[in-house]
Design a protein around this motif. Structure first.
Motif, PDB file in Angstrom:
ATOM      1  N   ARG A 441     123.212  14.775  76.251  1.00  0.00           N
ATOM      2  CA  ARG A 441     123.315  15.131  77.664  1.00  0.00           C
ATOM      3  C   ARG A 441     122.982  13.933  78.545  1.00  0.00           C
ATOM      4  NH1 ARG A 441     119.715  19.935  79.092  1.00  0.00           N
ATOM      5  NH2 ARG A 441     121.092  20.892  77.582  1.00  0.00           N
ATOM      6  N   GLY A 442     121.925  13.193  78.173  1.00  0.00           N
ATOM      7  CA  GLY A 442     121.533  12.034  78.964  1.00  0.00           C
ATOM      8  C   GLY A 442     122.615  10.967  78.992  1.00  0.00           C
ATOM      9  N   MET A 443     123.258  10.745  77.825  1.00  0.00           N
ATOM     10  CA  MET A 443     124.292   9.719  77.774  1.00  0.00           C
ATOM     11  C   MET A 443     125.531  10.130  78.576  1.00  0.00           C
ATOM     12  SD  MET A 443     123.252   7.014  76.292  1.00  0.00           S
ATOM     13  CE  MET A 443     124.812   6.172  76.103  1.00  0.00           C
ATOM     14  N   LEU A 444     125.883  11.413  78.501  1.00  0.00           N
ATOM     15  CA  LEU A 444     127.043  11.871  79.279  1.00  0.00           C
ATOM     16  C   LEU A 444     126.813  11.674  80.776  1.00  0.00           C
ATOM     17  CD1 LEU A 444     128.061  15.111  77.354  1.00  0.00           C
ATOM     18  CD2 LEU A 444     129.362  12.988  77.536  1.00  0.00           C
ATOM     19  N   GLU A 445     125.584  11.900  81.236  1.00  0.00           N
ATOM     20  CA  GLU A 445     125.279  11.691  82.647  1.00  0.00           C
ATOM     21  C   GLU A 445     125.411  10.216  83.006  1.00  0.00           C
ATOM     22  OE1 GLU A 445     121.983  13.912  84.368  1.00  0.00           O
ATOM     23  OE2 GLU A 445     121.247  12.043  85.225  1.00  0.00           O
ATOM     24  N   LYS A 446     124.927   9.311  82.113  1.00  0.00           N
ATOM     25  CA  LYS A 446     124.993   7.867  82.403  1.00  0.00           C
ATOM     26  C   LYS A 446     126.441   7.368  82.346  1.00  0.00           C
ATOM     27  CE  LYS A 446     120.282   6.876  80.859  1.00  0.00           C
ATOM     28  NZ  LYS A 446     119.839   8.266  80.929  1.00  0.00           N
ATOM     29  N   ILE A 447     127.233   7.931  81.419  1.00  0.00           N
ATOM     30  CA  ILE A 447     128.643   7.535  81.342  1.00  0.00           C
ATOM     31  C   ILE A 447     129.393   7.992  82.593  1.00  0.00           C
ATOM     32  CG2 ILE A 447     130.792   7.872  80.069  1.00  0.00           C
ATOM     33  CD1 ILE A 447     129.054   8.114  77.518  1.00  0.00           C
ATOM     34  N   GLN A 448     129.058   9.197  83.085  1.00  0.00           N
ATOM     35  CA  GLN A 448     129.681   9.692  84.315  1.00  0.00           C
ATOM     36  C   GLN A 448     129.360   8.766  85.491  1.00  0.00           C
ATOM     37  OE1 GLN A 448     131.747  12.485  84.602  1.00  0.00           O
ATOM     38  NE2 GLN A 448     132.114  11.632  86.624  1.00  0.00           N
ATOM     39  N   TYR A 449     128.120   8.285  85.554  1.00  0.00           N
ATOM     40  CA  TYR A 449     127.717   7.357  86.614  1.00  0.00           C
ATOM     41  C   TYR A 449     128.524   6.063  86.498  1.00  0.00           C
ATOM     42  CZ  TYR A 449     124.881   4.078  89.299  1.00  0.00           C
ATOM     43  OH  TYR A 449     124.456   3.125  90.183  1.00  0.00           O
ATOM     44  N   GLU A 450     128.716   5.586  85.255  1.00  0.00           N
ATOM     45  CA  GLU A 450     129.476   4.360  85.057  1.00  0.00           C
ATOM     46  C   GLU A 450     130.933   4.556  85.475  1.00  0.00           C
ATOM     47  OE1 GLU A 450     129.873   0.440  84.420  1.00  0.00           O
ATOM     48  OE2 GLU A 450     128.005   1.606  84.360  1.00  0.00           O
ATOM     49  N   LYS A 451     131.454   5.791  85.311  1.00  0.00           N
ATOM     50  CA  LYS A 451     132.818   6.085  85.753  1.00  0.00           C
ATOM     51  C   LYS A 451     132.922   5.927  87.276  1.00  0.00           C
ATOM     52  CE  LYS A 451     136.218   9.764  86.186  1.00  0.00           C
ATOM     53  NZ  LYS A 451     136.477  11.208  86.082  1.00  0.00           N
ATOM     54  N   LYS A 458     136.767  -1.131  89.546  1.00  0.00           N
ATOM     55  CA  LYS A 458     137.880  -1.268  88.610  1.00  0.00           C
ATOM     56  C   LYS A 458     137.531  -2.124  87.398  1.00  0.00           C
ATOM     57  CE  LYS A 458     140.363   1.318  91.184  1.00  0.00           C
ATOM     58  NZ  LYS A 458     140.589   2.718  90.794  1.00  0.00           N
ATOM     59  N   ASN A 459     136.245  -2.381  87.175  1.00  0.00           N
ATOM     60  CA  ASN A 459     135.820  -3.106  85.979  1.00  0.00           C
ATOM     61  C   ASN A 459     135.718  -2.132  84.816  1.00  0.00           C
ATOM     62  OD1 ASN A 459     135.564  -5.599  87.288  1.00  0.00           O
ATOM     63  ND2 ASN A 459     133.495  -5.095  87.998  1.00  0.00           N
ATOM     64  N   PRO A 460     136.402  -2.415  83.686  1.00  0.00           N
ATOM     65  CA  PRO A 460     136.390  -1.457  82.566  1.00  0.00           C
ATOM     66  C   PRO A 460     135.011  -1.407  81.902  1.00  0.00           C
ATOM     67  CG  PRO A 460     137.412  -3.504  81.892  1.00  0.00           C
ATOM     68  CD  PRO A 460     137.151  -3.636  83.371  1.00  0.00           C
ATOM     69  N   PHE A 461     134.772  -0.347  81.147  1.00  0.00           N
ATOM     70  CA  PHE A 461     133.567  -0.286  80.319  1.00  0.00           C
ATOM     71  C   PHE A 461     133.940   0.274  78.946  1.00  0.00           C
ATOM     72  CE2 PHE A 461     133.626   3.740  82.644  1.00  0.00           C
ATOM     73  CZ  PHE A 461     133.373   4.675  81.648  1.00  0.00           C
ATOM     74  N   ALA A 462     133.160  -0.127  77.959  1.00  0.00           N
ATOM     75  CA  ALA A 462     133.469   0.232  76.570  1.00  0.00           C
ATOM     76  C   ALA A 462     132.497   1.286  76.056  1.00  0.00           C
ATOM     77  CB  ALA A 462     133.419  -1.003  75.682  1.00  0.00           C
ATOM     78  N   ILE A 463     132.988   2.113  75.138  1.00  0.00           N
ATOM     79  CA  ILE A 463     132.186   3.115  74.421  1.00  0.00           C
ATOM     80  C   ILE A 463     132.241   2.781  72.930  1.00  0.00           C
ATOM     81  CG2 ILE A 463     131.972   5.547  73.767  1.00  0.00           C
ATOM     82  CD1 ILE A 463     131.267   5.140  76.639  1.00  0.00           C
ATOM     83  N   VAL A 557     137.847   1.832  75.148  1.00  0.00           N
ATOM     84  CA  VAL A 557     137.602   1.351  76.518  1.00  0.00           C
ATOM     85  C   VAL A 557     138.104   2.397  77.504  1.00  0.00           C
ATOM     86  CG1 VAL A 557     138.241  -0.358  78.250  1.00  0.00           C
ATOM     87  CG2 VAL A 557     137.604  -1.088  75.959  1.00  0.00           C
ATOM     88  N   PHE A 558     137.309   2.625  78.539  1.00  0.00           N
ATOM     89  CA  PHE A 558     137.707   3.551  79.614  1.00  0.00           C
ATOM     90  C   PHE A 558     138.543   2.788  80.635  1.00  0.00           C
ATOM     91  CE2 PHE A 558     137.267   7.305  82.196  1.00  0.00           C
ATOM     92  CZ  PHE A 558     137.455   6.810  83.479  1.00  0.00           C
ATOM     93  N   ASP A 559     139.699   3.372  81.004  1.00  0.00           N
ATOM     94  CA  ASP A 559     140.512   2.792  82.072  1.00  0.00           C
ATOM     95  C   ASP A 559     141.123   3.920  82.896  1.00  0.00           C
ATOM     96  OD1 ASP A 559     142.830   1.970  79.451  1.00  0.00           O
ATOM     97  OD2 ASP A 559     142.698   3.814  80.626  1.00  0.00           O
ATOM     98  N   GLU A 560     141.998   3.612  83.808  1.00  0.00           N
ATOM     99  CA  GLU A 560     142.492   4.594  84.778  1.00  0.00           C
ATOM    100  C   GLU A 560     143.379   5.661  84.154  1.00  0.00           C
ATOM    101  OE1 GLU A 560     144.341   2.109  87.700  1.00  0.00           O
ATOM    102  OE2 GLU A 560     142.607   2.203  89.021  1.00  0.00           O
TER     103      GLU A 560
END
Length: 587
Positions: A441-451, A458-463, A557-560
């Motif tokens: 749950r904590g990681m999903l919240e942090k990933i949502q913030y990074e989104k 527009k800087n990509p981030f990796a999982i 990698v997360f992108d659009e």
């Protein structure tokens, strides 16, 4: 492999054996019954069905509730609510279970029925336990225990102590769990309560099983089984023989494991308890898989999957899909293995989402209930002040002023305390207690913030999804305590290898997830390879032994053109591909 703890859901009768003959007799009596007697029989039928057909139990409970409400049989009305809530509990409808138990709690409070009040508090606590809200669960069970102790109700004290032990067991605090079980066992032995003794012996066996002390676990299980056989309790025999079979599996005595698990299966088939039947098939399927008897494994797993799908048992469906995926991988049916792995991931996501929604909504109900109690308290104070107002105008002015000041202070303190509690609960809910990393749950919240950051910059981030290879071998060879040591140590190693802006969390079991802000696929893979290589070169020293560990990592990698869920799924599928390629690699 699913073992069973015995949680004591308290009803008006301490122990009920549900047989077809008993149910048929009650249904015959029901045809000619009326008034209070009819409500009593309906409640008894609801209790008889709660384990074998929870939906039927709810239907009988609703009928009893309506009749009791029409005739103002408040005690029987409370009992009906308890039966309805228990049916919802076994069906996984936790929000409904809470609502019905809270309604019963109000009735029992008005009736000043302390034993029924303790029952409701205990059962509400067990629902919160099921949802993983252990702090709230402990609060309710402790309140139940206090009432039982005040009433000197020995059997109720023993039951509450048992459930306290069960909650600490779920929190992996096995020493604390054992302490409560042993206190409960002493009371049951003083009462010569064979039913209670059998339950506690089974639960103590589960503690030693988790500690990897299988010989001691088997002693307790077999003692529990002796009592179950004496009691001719088929449900208890099935539960304990299931646990014995899984313990023999842990020490690679497959023939003994099959003997006890088949016994458990035959009994659950005889009883008609569908969840237990499905679980037995899935456990047998896993053992046959370990024995490389693939046809038998597939037949049992498919039977378990079919039945668990019928009863919508999501946890069993998830286990069946995972094992079928492993089976097809062994047989090199990679396409089928991938399909089953995707179904496993989908079911895991459904379970997580459902639990997240239930936890959030029920926690809000809990907070509203606490606020209602505070308001009721203030209303009582206000009534007292109005009585004093009658004495004189001067006292009216003084007390009114005092009330306003006191109320503001109470409200201020209440808000401050609520903020502290909410912060503590939020931190507990988002932290894995073993590794001190963020949990799913904590990681999903942090990933949502990074989104959100991505949408601006527009800087990509990796999982990165990471899984320890062959982790079961570590537990089997060195014990679960060593396994916990490895999980904690490798977590610290991950932290030391990541950059300051990166985050790592425990996704579940031996699986970890890493968030790399402002990182493209190439750099994500470079960092993943660095981590893999360092873990491969590192040996974990535990009690005189060096333990070599390898890991497999999947990078996405997360992108659009994608979303968070698909990015995580893509990394997980990459991880799975790495496993298929032979492990100890990145994909």
């Amino acid at each position: 492999m699913k073992k069973f703890l015995i949680f004591i859901i308290i009803s008006c009768n301490i122990f009920l054996v549900a047989s077809t003959t008993a149910i048929d007799s009650l249904e015959t009596l029901l045809e000619s019954a009326s008034g209070e007697k009819k409500v009593i029989i309906l409640n008894q039928l609801a209790e008889k069905h709660r384990y074998i057909n929870p939906q039927k139990s709810i239907e009988y409970g609703v009928k009893a509730y309506k009749l009791a409400s029409d005739s103002n049989y408040n005690s029987l009305k409370s009992e009906a609510l308890n039966n309805i809530a228990t049916g919802h509990y076994y069906l996984g409808n936790y929000r409904n279970a809470i609502e019905k138990q809270e309604e019963a709690l109000k009735i029992n409070t008005a009736l000043n029925d302390k034993l029924a009040l303790a029952r409701s508090l205990n059962n509400i606590g067990l629902v919160y336990k099921k949802l993983g809200n252990y702090e709230i669960a402990l609060n309710y069970i402790l309140r139940s225990l206090a009432i039982e102790e005040e009433s000197e109700n020995a059997i109720g004290i023993a039951q509450s102590l048992c459930n306290m032990g069960n909650i600490y067991f779920e929190m992996s605090d096995f020493d604390k769990s054992l302490e409560f079980y042993q206190r409960s066992l002493i009371i049951y032995e003083e009462l010569a309560d064979r039913r209670g003794i059998a339950d506690i012996l089974n639960n103590i066996g589960s503690v030693y099983d988790e500690k990897g002390k299988y010989d001691i676990a088997l002693d307790y299980y077999l003692n529990s089984l002796d009592y179950e056989v004496q009691l001719e309790d088929k449900t208890g025999i099935a539960t304990t023989s299931n646990n014995i079979g899984l313990t023999y599996y842990n020490i690679d005595l497959y023939d003994k494991a099959l003997e006890y698990l088949n016994w458990s299966l035959n009994l659950t088939l005889e009883i008609g308890e569908k969840y237990g039947i499905a679980n037995s098939y899935i456990n047998l399927g896993e053992i046959y898989l370990a024995m490389r008897k693939y046809t038998e494994s597939r037949n049992n797993l498919q039977m378990g999957l079919r039945l668990s799908t019928q009863i919508e048992a999501g946890d069993l469906m998830m286990a069946a899909y995972k094992l079928l995926s492993e089976l097809d991988t062994e047989l090199k049916n990679y396409q089928k293995a991938l399909e089953n792995h995707k179904l496993y991931l989908k079911q895991r996501e459904i379970l997580f989402e459902n639990n997240r929604i239930d936890i959030t909504e029920i926690h809000e109900q809990f907070e509203l209930h606490k606020k209602d109690q505070e308001i009721n308290y203030l209303h009582q104070r206000l009534k007292l002040y109005w009585l004093l107002n009658i004495i004189s105008i001067g006292i009216i002015i003084f007390i009114t002023f005092l009330f306003i000041v006191t109320r503001k202070k109470l409200k201020s303190r209440y808000i401050q305390r609520q903020e502290e509690i909410n912060n503590q609960l939020r931190e507990l809910a988002q932290t894995d207690h073993l590794t001190n990393l963020a949990n799913r749950r904590g990681m999903l919240e942090k990933i949502q913030y990074e989104k959100y950051r991505f949408e601006r910059s527009k800087n990509p981030f990796a999982i990165i999804m990471c899984d320890i290879d062959s982790f079961k071998t570590v537990n089997d060879k060195f014990g679960h305590e060593c396994g916990d040591f490895v999980l904690s140590s490798i977590s610290n190693l991950f932290i030391s290898l990541l950059r300051k802006q990166d985050l790592v969390g425990r996704w579940g079991g031996e699986e970890f997830i890493m968030l790399l802000p402002e990182t493209d696929l190439e750099n994500g893979r470079l960092l993943a390879e660095k981590i893999r290589k360092r873990v491969n070169e590192n040996a974990f020293y535990y009690k005189g032994s060096y333990i070599n560990i390898t890991i497999t990592l999947g990078v996405a990698v997360f992108d659009e053109i994608t979303d968070i869920k698909k990015t995580i799924q893509k990394a997980d599928e990459a991880l799975y591909e790495g496993k298929r390629r032979g492990k100890n690699c990145i994909v």
